[in-house]
Structures are given as structure tokens and as C-alpha cells.
Write a protein that holds these residues in place. Structure first.
Motif, PDB file in Angstrom:
ATOM      1  N   PRO A   1       1.381  -2.741 -10.013  1.00 18.19           N
ATOM      2  CA  PRO A   1       2.472  -2.910 -11.023  1.00 18.19           C
ATOM      3  C   PRO A   1       2.782  -4.355 -10.808  1.00 18.19           C
ATOM      4  O   PRO A   1       3.311  -5.004 -11.977  1.00 18.19           O
ATOM      5  N   PHE A   2       2.620  -5.069  -9.919  1.00 21.52           N
ATOM      6  CA  PHE A   2       3.013  -6.516  -9.979  1.00 21.52           C
ATOM      7  C   PHE A   2       1.834  -7.587 -10.138  1.00 21.52           C
ATOM      8  O   PHE A   2       2.018  -8.722  -9.996  1.00 21.52           O
TER       9      PHE A   2
ATOM     10  N   ILE B   1      -5.215  -7.783  -9.000  1.00 22.15           N
ATOM     11  CA  ILE B   1      -6.013  -8.521 -10.106  1.00 22.15           C
ATOM     12  C   ILE B   1      -5.819  -9.973  -9.932  1.00 22.15           C
ATOM     13  O   ILE B   1      -6.764 -10.572 -10.187  1.00 22.15           O
ATOM     14  N   GLU B   2      -4.770 -10.395  -9.469  1.00 21.26           N
ATOM     15  CA  GLU B   2      -4.701 -11.919  -9.002  1.00 21.26           C
ATOM     16  C   GLU B   2      -5.612 -12.179  -7.861  1.00 21.26           C
ATOM     17  O   GLU B   2      -6.566 -13.265  -7.954  1.00 21.26           O
ATOM     18  N   ALA B   3      -5.815 -11.305  -6.975  1.00 22.35           N
ATOM     19  CA  ALA B   3      -6.956 -11.396  -5.867  1.00 22.35           C
ATOM     20  C   ALA B   3      -8.226 -11.530  -6.437  1.00 22.35           C
ATOM     21  O   ALA B   3      -9.162 -12.398  -5.769  1.00 22.35           O
ATOM     22  N   ILE B   4      -8.545 -10.819  -7.404  1.00 15.24           N
ATOM     23  CA  ILE B   4      -9.740 -10.548  -7.854  1.00 15.24           C
ATOM     24  C   ILE B   4     -10.373 -11.794  -8.504  1.00 15.24           C
ATOM     25  O   ILE B   4     -11.485 -12.286  -8.397  1.00 15.24           O
TER      26      ILE B   4
ATOM     27  N   TYR C   1       0.932  -1.357  -0.025  1.00 11.56           N
ATOM     28  CA  TYR C   1       0.043  -0.046   0.143  1.00 11.56           C
ATOM     29  C   TYR C   1       0.936   1.091  -0.068  1.00 11.56           C
ATOM     30  O   TYR C   1       1.987   1.214   0.438  1.00 11.56           O
ATOM     31  N   ALA C   2       0.292   2.322  -0.303  1.00 18.07           N
ATOM     32  CA  ALA C   2       0.970   3.729  -0.715  1.00 18.07           C
ATOM     33  C   ALA C   2       0.920   4.547   0.619  1.00 18.07           C
ATOM     34  O   ALA C   2       0.187   5.473   0.607  1.00 18.07           O
TER      35      ALA C   2
END
Length: 637
Positions: A618-619, A623-626, A234-235
Motif C-alpha cells: 500500500p505504501f 516496488i521502490e526496492a525493486i 509484513y503480515a
């Protein structure tokens, strides 16, 4: 019959066919029967015998089951003596498949023919007979002597009595997870203070991902929501130079699954020193080479993962290797990290075999680490294992106490878990927490890169020890609250100021995220009735007042006295997409573990929330979690 023999020979040399969930569940039940029979024959209560003598370790039962399922064999009336070993394997794996409503295994997808005995010539099995005898009867070397024990008391269970994991074909036999009941909703009037130790482990998320990618519904006990949330970067704002080693921040937002409550995110960002400013590292690789590691997802992946890590070390760092199976031994003496070829060659020589003398390996690794340790340097043991400690003093509490004593001397311990089938997540968590280290699970080369390349500095270089968080909620603003996750990290209120109580470590660059769901006074979402004799509560909270107050305690590495950081929880602390994505992951975890507090909020809403707040990815972790949420949604139908 010649065609059948030729097909059988070809199958012995070929790779097994793709895994079938029903066949996997059948194999698990057969192996339990074998274990119980072995325990009975040896006079041991079930579960105390070490598991190195299970046929599954050699892979022969799996291979034979897969081989036989792929052939069309003709029943015959008798077998030659040379086929006895294979016949016994068939009897052990496939007993009593047709038992009506009371049966041993889940129903296969196709009708099962009557049990067949295969006739084959002596040469076809002569080479494999010793291995079969060893796998089936490791204590005596006689397959025939085992047959009555295996067949004596097959376990009989009805469909409804099968654990859910077995009904869905999940391989959880031999696996143990560290978890506790979900945190309850607490009344602020009764318990205004919440205290817990920080956690930066990520093993739970990786284990869940491996299950979902295998088409399996995750075991709810494998779900630790804080480890799922903390898996993602997280940022967060970074601490300033010269100040505390980490910076806390707070955000408040509406709760996605309940319009009448709010979520409070508490975040910590650790300082990341430049690589040239890192102290020298003394690293002891403690590698499990027992028979249970003989799997492509275990020792071979372990070697590849540690090889990737070497490129991140500096010339002044030192590496030593200890391997353990039936006994422990020094594979590589302390060697400069610059001698990469020497270290890689030592890793390449490792082979799997034998039981797991984990305690002996730990002792040797710590003695080696003590010899390497110098003032001003960081010394750490990195244990790589599938978690199966089944020889020696393997009691988790005794091992944890031993590791805690070593931690106090300045030798920390982190744990890398590999493989499935006998993963002892509970032991891994206990050892890592006692060793002021982290526990990670590596199931792919990509995960190895994340843990051992991208995040290596945080995993190995501590910046703060015994980090504790305590939140005091304002009863005029918060009537009820619930900490989401951190069940295994709970502390008593008085532990916060007690510097003798161990807590979590934060490594260089590490982040910590915690979420509370809070309910204001007078909200229709209140779950607890007001106390008859308690103080009156305000019907409406003042939006400008503090919701609560956060206190943090930490020690500099090697120090014994803690320092204090304080920050208020303000109602107008705006949330960002990172906070909302973390909320989506918290919902993901609750849906997997039991959605007690989510109402009608479900998979579609979790997926939409995560997609809308994916942000910079960026990694590709988000989207993998989704995609994992989509898999879980399909499996839940």
C-alpha cells in the motif's frame, strides 16, 4: 575581460551547476590535502583535529569549484592583489591536475587547461573576502599564511590506489559505518547454538537508497542486511491480549540461490496498543545545529520532519528542545504538545553554525529529561544529527557507556541521521544500541513520514527490553547453518541467560525478521568436511523431526528479570509471499555487500523473486526496492 568579470559575478549569485562525479572526487581529494596540511601545521596526527574548520563546512570551495567549472576563463600572467583570496582557492582545489600516471585526482571527463590565474577588480570579491579568509584559515584569519601549508605536500596516488568509492565518485570522505565481516557457515556438530540480539533499526536501507538514487555504488560497509529486511512491513500474526508482548512465528522454504539448502525465517510481531492506552510521553529533542548541518538535506529537512511528528503527539505529552553546536543550550523548556505553535516557532529559530559539542548536548538533554520524568510515563531523548561529534569527549565507547547508565535510570535514546558527506553511522548505531533505542536515517520527507508518523509509536514506546534470540539446531537435521546479517548484534551463548547483558528493544507494533540458511546432512551444498573424530552424521534427515528450537528472552520495560518464550522449528512450517520477499531483500543485500554464497544467482533472479512476491504494497515500499535493485544492477555493470 569585462565579459569574464560579469560572468563571474553572475556565477557568484547563481546556484551551482549539477554535481559531476569526477569533480566531486576531485574536491574530496583536495579537502583531504587541506585537512592533512592543517593537522601538520597544528602538530596533530591526521584525523584528530575537529573538522569544523574545513572549507567544505562553509561551502565556499564547492561553490568556487562549481563556479569556475562553469566559466570559460582566459589565462593571464598576473593577478591583482584583490584576487589573491580567489587565486588561493583555485590553487588549493586544483593543484597538479596533470601528473601522468601518478596524479592527485581521477581524470576529469574533459581535458584540463593549464592552471589559470583570474584577473578581476577589487569590488568583485570585497564582500566575500572575509568569508573566504575564515573558511581557508579559521584559526588565524589569514589566507596567505595558509597557502604554503595547503601546497606543501599534495597527496600523490596512482589510479589503482584510489579507494573504490572515490574511483566511482562516491562521497564517503568523513563517513564511518558500523559493520563486521559476514557471518560464516558454521558446522552444527561444532557449534549447534546461535545467539543474537534483535534489531529493528532501518538506517542501512535508507542510506543505501540515498546512494543508489544519487547514482552511486553503495559502500559494502554500509550494508547491514538485517536492517534492509526489517525496513519492510509484513503480515505477521499478532499476540493475543493478556499474553507476552510479542508473538514469534517460523517459516521454512527452499533457498532461492541454492537448491540444496533451505531458508528458515524467524519472525516476531509486537503488540500495538491503542493510542489512548499509551502512557504519557516526555520527549527531549536534541538537535545538532553545528556548521556541518548547514545543508538542505540536514537542518531544514530535520525541522520539517520533527514538525510532522508533532501532529502524532497527544495533549498530555511534553516536548523540550536542546540544541548544540559550539556549546549546548535549552531552546524550549518542557512544553505541552498541545502548544504546537510554540514548539514549531522554537524549531524555526534554529540555525546551523559552529563545531559539534555533542557530548555537552547529550548531558544537558538527559538532565532536562530527568526533570520531566514521572512514574508511569515514557521518557526519551531523540537525537537528530549528521553524526559528526568532533568536540568534547567524543570517543564512541565513552559516550556509549554514559548513555547506558542513563538507560538504566529509565531515559532511553533514539537517533535520527540526516545528510551525507560526514555521516558517522558507527557512532549513531553505538549510541542507539546503548540507549535501548532505534537508529533511522532520513533522506526524504517521505522517509520522515514513515519513521515519525506511521511508525512513531514503535519508535518511542517500548514494550520489551533486552530481547535476545537463541536457536539450537538439531545436528541430525541440520549439518550447517548461516545467520544472514546481525553481525553487529552477535552474543555469546552464555549471554542468553545473563540478564545483565544488554540487548535490543522492541517498540509497540514493531516487527523483527531473521533468516538462517541451513544445509541438511549429506547435501552436496555442504562446505565443511566432516570431523575425523566427530560423531557419524546421518546421510538423510528425517523430514518429520524438528530442525531446531528457538528460545527468546525479554524484559518488561523497567524490569530486571527476563521471561522466556520457546517455539520449535518444524520442517513443514510453510512460507508465504512475505517470507519470499524477505529472501529477495536478503539476496539484494548480499549482492551489494559481496555475494560469497550466491553462486550464479544474480540481479535478474533477485528482481524476479521480489516482483513475484510483492504482495500487498500500500505504501509502495516494495516496488521502490525493486527499482533500487534495477539501479544497482546498472551500476554493477
Amino acid at each position: 575581460m569585462t565579459d569574464d568579470i560579469d560572468a563571474l559575478k553572475a556565477a557568484l549569485k547563481a546556484s551551482p551547476p549539477a554535481r559531476n562525479p569526477a569533480r566531486t572526487a576531485a574536491l574530496s581529494a583536495a579537502l583531504r590535502a587541506f585537512d592533512e596540511a592543517q593537522d601538520s601545521r597544528q602538530g596533530l596526527p591526521h584525523g584528530l583535529r575537529h573538522t569544523a574548520d574545513r572549507p567544505e563546512r562553509a561551502g565556499l570551495l564547492k561553490g568556487c569549484l562549481a563556479m569556475l567549472s562553469g566559466l570559460k576563463l582566459k589565462p593571464v600572467l598576473a593577478a591583482t592583489t584583490s584576487a589573491a583570496a580567489l587565486g588561493l582557492v583555485m590553487v588549493a582545489v586544483l593543484p597538479n591536475l596533470d601528473q601522468g600516471p601518478m596524479r592527485q585526482l581521477p581524470a576529469p571527463s574533459a581535458p584540463v587547461a593549464e592552471t589559470a590565474v583570474v584577473q578581476m577588480d577589487t569590488e568583485a570579491v570585497a564582500d566575500d573576502a572575509p568569508a573566504l579568509r575564515k573558511a581557508m584559515a579559521p584559526d588565524t584569519g589569514a589566507v596567505a599564511a595558509q597557502a604554503p601549508a595547503v601546497m606543501a605536500e599534495p597527496p600523490m596516488v596512482a589510479d589503482g590506489d584510489l579507494p573504490e568509492a572515490e574511483r566511482f565518485g562516491v562521497e564517503t570522505e568523513g563517513e564511518a559505518y558500523a559493520n563486521a565481516a559476514p557471518n560464516p557457515v558454521r558446522s552444527t556438530a561444532e557449534t549447534p547454538v546461535s545467539t543474537f540480539s534483535v534489531d529493528v533499526d532501518t538506517a542501512s536501507y535508507a542510506v543505501i537508497r540515498a546512494m543508489l538514487n544519487a547514482g552511486q555504488r553503495p559502500d559494502p560497509q554500509a550494508v547491514r542486511i538485517e536492517e534492509m529486511i526489517n525496513y519492510f512491513p509484513y503480515a505477521y500474526p499478532a499476540p493475543q491480549a493478556g499474553g507476552a508482548p510479542f508473538l514469534p512465528s517460523v517459516a521454512v522454504m527452499p533457498t532461492p540461490w541454492n537448491a540444496d539448502t533451505r531458508l528458515v525465517r524467524i519472525a516476531l510481531q509486537g503488540r500495538m496498543p491503542a493510542q489512548e492506552d499509551r502512557p504519557p510521553l516526555n520527549l527531549v529533542l536534541l538537535i545538532d545545529t553545528s556548521g556541518s548541518m548547514d545543508d538542505p538535506a540536514k537542518l531544514p529537512l530535520l525541522k520539517q520532519s520533527l514538525g510532522m511528528m508533532l501532529g502524532e503527539l497527544r495533549a498530555e505529552d511534553q516536548v523540550a528542545i536542546v540544541a548544540y553546536a559550539g556549546s549546548a543550550g535549552e531552546v524550549l523548556p518542557p512544553t505541552p504538545a498541545a502548544e504546537r505553535a510554540t514548539i514549531l516557532a522554537a524549531l524555526d529559530r534554529l540555525d546551523a553554525g559552529g563545531p559539534t559539542a555533542g557530548a555537552e548536548g547529550l548531558d544537558l538533554a538527559y538532565r532536562l529529561g530527568a526533570r520531566m520524568k514521572q512514574a508511569g510515563e515514557v521518557s526519551r531523548v531523540l537525537l537528530a544529527t549528521d553524526g559528526d561529534f568532533n568536540l568534547g569527549p567524543s570517543d564512541p565507547a565513552a559516550l556509549a557507556d554514559y548513555i547506558a547508565r542513563q538507560r538504566d535510570s529509565g531515559l532511553y535514546l533514539s537517533v535520527l541521521g540526516f545528510g551525507r558527506g560526514n555521516l558517522d553511522d558507527a557512532v549513531m548505531q553505538s549510541l542507539a544500541q546503548s540507549g535501548n533505542g532505534t537508529a533511522s536515517y532520513i533522506d526524504t520527507v517521505q522517509e520522515a513520514r514513515k519513521v515519525l508518523v506511521d511508525q512513531l509509536t514503535g519508535a518511542l514506546f517500548p514494550i520489551a527490553d533486552d530481547v535476545k534470540i537463541q536457536v539450537e539446531w538439531n545436528p541430525a537435521q541440520v549439518a550447517e547453518y548461516r545467520l544472514i546479517g546481525y553481525e553487529t548484534r552477535a552474543l555469546r551463548r552464555e549471554d542468553f541467560n545473563n540478564d545483565r547483558v544488554d540487548a535490543g528493544e522492541i517498540g509497540a507494533g514493531h516487527q523483527v525478521t531473521a533468516l538462517y540458511e541451513i544445509t541438511p546432512p549429506g547435501s552436496p551444498a555442504l562446505l565443511n568436511d566432516p570431523l575425523r573424530y566427530g560423531p557419524p552424521s546421518s546421510a538423510e534427515a528425517d523430514p518429520g523431526a524438528e530442525l531446531g528450537f528457538v528460545r527468546l528472552r525479554y524484559k518488561a520495560p523497567g524490569e530486571t528479570k527476563s521471561a522466556l518464550i520457546e517455539v520449535p522449528v518444524l520442517a513443514d512450517a510453510a512460507a508465504d509471499p512475505d517470507a519470499r520477499f524477505a529472501a529477495a531483500i536478503a539476496g539484494f543485500g548480499q549482492l551489494l555487500g559481496g555475494a560469497s554464497y550466491l553462486g550464479d544467482w544474480g540481479w535478474d533472479q533477485a528482481i524476479e523473486l521480489a516482483l513475484n512476491n510483492r504482495g500487498d504494497d500500500p505504501f509502495g515500499y516494495r516496488i521502490e526496492a525493486i527499482n533500487l535493485m534495477r539501479l544497482a544492477q546498472n551500476l554493477a555493470r
